[in-house]
Write a protein that holds these residues in place. Sequence first.
Motif, PDB file in Angstrom:
ATOM      1  N   GLY A 129       0.811  -1.211   0.000  1.00  0.00           N
ATOM      2  CA  GLY A 129       0.000   0.000   0.000  1.00  0.00           C
ATOM      3  C   GLY A 129       0.843   1.259   0.000  1.00  0.00           C
ATOM      4  N   ALA A 130       1.915   1.273   0.797  1.00  0.00           N
ATOM      5  CA  ALA A 130       2.789   2.448   0.863  1.00  0.00           C
ATOM      6  C   ALA A 130       3.473   2.695  -0.479  1.00  0.00           C
ATOM      7  N   LEU A 131       3.961   1.619  -1.099  1.00  0.00           N
ATOM      8  CA  LEU A 131       4.648   1.764  -2.378  1.00  0.00           C
ATOM      9  C   LEU A 131       3.671   2.125  -3.498  1.00  0.00           C
ATOM     10  N   ALA A 132       2.496   1.501  -3.494  1.00  0.00           N
ATOM     11  CA  ALA A 132       1.495   1.804  -4.519  1.00  0.00           C
ATOM     12  C   ALA A 132       1.037   3.255  -4.413  1.00  0.00           C
ATOM     13  N   HIS A 133       0.903   3.757  -3.192  1.00  0.00           N
ATOM     14  CA  HIS A 133       0.490   5.151  -3.008  1.00  0.00           C
ATOM     15  C   HIS A 133       1.569   6.104  -3.513  1.00  0.00           C
ATOM     16  N   THR A 134       2.821   5.787  -3.244  1.00  0.00           N
ATOM     17  CA  THR A 134       3.922   6.637  -3.708  1.00  0.00           C
ATOM     18  C   THR A 134       3.949   6.694  -5.229  1.00  0.00           C
ATOM     19  N   LEU A 135       3.858   5.534  -5.862  1.00  0.00           N
ATOM     20  CA  LEU A 135       3.841   5.485  -7.321  1.00  0.00           C
ATOM     21  C   LEU A 135       2.596   6.163  -7.876  1.00  0.00           C
ATOM     22  N   GLY A 136       1.441   5.872  -7.300  1.00  0.00           N
ATOM     23  CA  GLY A 136       0.200   6.459  -7.791  1.00  0.00           C
ATOM     24  C   GLY A 136       0.218   7.975  -7.748  1.00  0.00           C
ATOM     25  N   THR A 137       0.805   8.521  -6.698  1.00  0.00           N
ATOM     26  CA  THR A 137       0.903   9.978  -6.579  1.00  0.00           C
ATOM     27  C   THR A 137       1.809  10.552  -7.662  1.00  0.00           C
ATOM     28  N   GLU A 138       2.918   9.875  -7.943  1.00  0.00           N
ATOM     29  CA  GLU A 138       3.806  10.336  -9.013  1.00  0.00           C
ATOM     30  C   GLU A 138       3.067  10.344 -10.358  1.00  0.00           C
ATOM     31  N   ILE A 139       2.281   9.310 -10.606  1.00  0.00           N
ATOM     32  CA  ILE A 139       1.537   9.221 -11.865  1.00  0.00           C
ATOM     33  C   ILE A 139       0.525  10.360 -11.984  1.00  0.00           C
ATOM     34  N   VAL A 140      -0.250  10.569 -10.924  1.00  0.00           N
ATOM     35  CA  VAL A 140      -1.309  11.581 -10.954  1.00  0.00           C
ATOM     36  C   VAL A 140      -0.743  12.981 -11.161  1.00  0.00           C
ATOM     37  N   TRP A 141       0.344  13.299 -10.459  1.00  0.00           N
ATOM     38  CA  TRP A 141       0.926  14.634 -10.618  1.00  0.00           C
ATOM     39  C   TRP A 141       1.550  14.809 -11.997  1.00  0.00           C
ATOM     40  N   ARG A 142       2.181  13.773 -12.518  1.00  0.00           N
ATOM     41  CA  ARG A 142       2.767  13.899 -13.855  1.00  0.00           C
ATOM     42  C   ARG A 142       1.688  14.122 -14.904  1.00  0.00           C
ATOM     43  N   LEU A 143       0.530  13.487 -14.751  1.00  0.00           N
ATOM     44  CA  LEU A 143      -0.590  13.724 -15.666  1.00  0.00           C
ATOM     45  C   LEU A 143      -1.043  15.181 -15.605  1.00  0.00           C
ATOM     46  N   ARG A 144      -1.047  15.757 -14.415  1.00  0.00           N
ATOM     47  CA  ARG A 144      -1.408  17.171 -14.279  1.00  0.00           C
ATOM     48  C   ARG A 144      -0.364  18.061 -14.943  1.00  0.00           C
ATOM     49  N   PHE A 145       0.908  17.754 -14.709  1.00  0.00           N
ATOM     50  CA  PHE A 145       1.983  18.567 -15.274  1.00  0.00           C
ATOM     51  C   PHE A 145       2.017  18.488 -16.791  1.00  0.00           C
ATOM     52  N   GLN A 146       2.087  17.280 -17.291  1.00  0.00           N
ATOM     53  CA  GLN A 146       2.404  17.045 -18.694  1.00  0.00           C
ATOM     54  C   GLN A 146       1.191  17.086 -19.611  1.00  0.00           C
ATOM     55  N   GLU A 147       0.076  16.554 -19.148  1.00  0.00           N
ATOM     56  CA  GLU A 147      -1.079  16.402 -20.025  1.00  0.00           C
ATOM     57  C   GLU A 147      -2.267  17.272 -19.636  1.00  0.00           C
ATOM     58  N   GLY A 148      -2.149  17.983 -18.515  1.00  0.00           N
ATOM     59  CA  GLY A 148      -3.251  18.841 -18.091  1.00  0.00           C
ATOM     60  C   GLY A 148      -4.482  18.068 -17.667  1.00  0.00           C
ATOM     61  N   ILE A 149      -4.285  16.819 -17.247  1.00  0.00           N
ATOM     62  CA  ILE A 149      -5.398  15.959 -16.844  1.00  0.00           C
ATOM     63  C   ILE A 149      -5.441  15.869 -15.323  1.00  0.00           C
ATOM     64  N   SER A 150      -6.592  16.187 -14.742  1.00  0.00           N
ATOM     65  CA  SER A 150      -6.786  16.054 -13.300  1.00  0.00           C
ATOM     66  C   SER A 150      -7.741  14.890 -13.052  1.00  0.00           C
ATOM     67  N   VAL A 151      -7.201  13.774 -12.626  1.00  0.00           N
ATOM     68  CA  VAL A 151      -8.026  12.584 -12.414  1.00  0.00           C
ATOM     69  C   VAL A 151      -8.699  12.653 -11.048  1.00  0.00           C
ATOM     70  N   SER A 152      -9.752  11.864 -10.884  1.00  0.00           N
ATOM     71  CA  SER A 152     -10.518  11.896  -9.636  1.00  0.00           C
ATOM     72  C   SER A 152     -10.080  10.827  -8.643  1.00  0.00           C
ATOM     73  N   THR A 153      -9.266   9.880  -9.092  1.00  0.00           N
ATOM     74  CA  THR A 153      -8.796   8.824  -8.189  1.00  0.00           C
ATOM     75  C   THR A 153      -7.339   8.490  -8.484  1.00  0.00           C
TER      76      THR A 153
END
Length: 220
Positions: free
Chosen positions: A100-124
């Motif tokens: 859970g700790a590792l998945a959360h760390t990775l998931g957060t990196e993915i979500v923020w990169r989508l905001r930075f690079q693609e302008g996508i704000s996901v809901s989960t």
Amino acid sequence: MATSPTSCWPRRGHPGRKRPRPRSDGGALDGLARTLLLSGREPGASPVPVRARNSVTKDQITLLYDYNYWANSRVLKAATNVSREQFAAPARLSQGSLRGALAHTLGTEIVWRLRFQEGISVSTLPSESDFPTLDALQARWAEEERTMRGYLASLGDEALTAKLTYKNTKGMPFENVLWHLLVHVVNHGTQFRGEAAVALTEYGQSPGDLDLLAFLRARA
């Protein structure tokens, strides 16, 4: 005429009263910028311009992400030495388990990169179940690192000071300076890698020193 006991205290607007100095938009992050900018400077060197003190360079952000991925790799390497049962076993961590700790760390990196690079704000965020095994998590993390490094390579120094408008997972809108958000991602990872390191240490598989200085000395 007698004065009240409190009449000697400075009042609002009184010249003897010291008012707190206003903080810049960056707050503590401006302190980080100054630390990064001043590190390695020779005594007596010319002062850093005020504008520069409120920003960072692409090279400095890249250095932080080099550290981020170095620390990730140490934790993931240690995780290869635990059993499948230990990887997913309930633990007294904020995310419930090592996985859970590792998945959360990775998931957060993915979500923020989508905001930075693609302008996508996901809901989960990606869920723990998206990474049923350590191998699956490592493969996805390697892919994310390559993509994020490509994005960072595409940035110029000026882009780092631009403001990014995005929504959090609850749909609330926010706006922040890009480099502040990039630093936030690394700082967030530090917290949850620390939780993963606690679990690994309890399993007898400590990842060792994860400090920034350890990284800098290792690559010197």
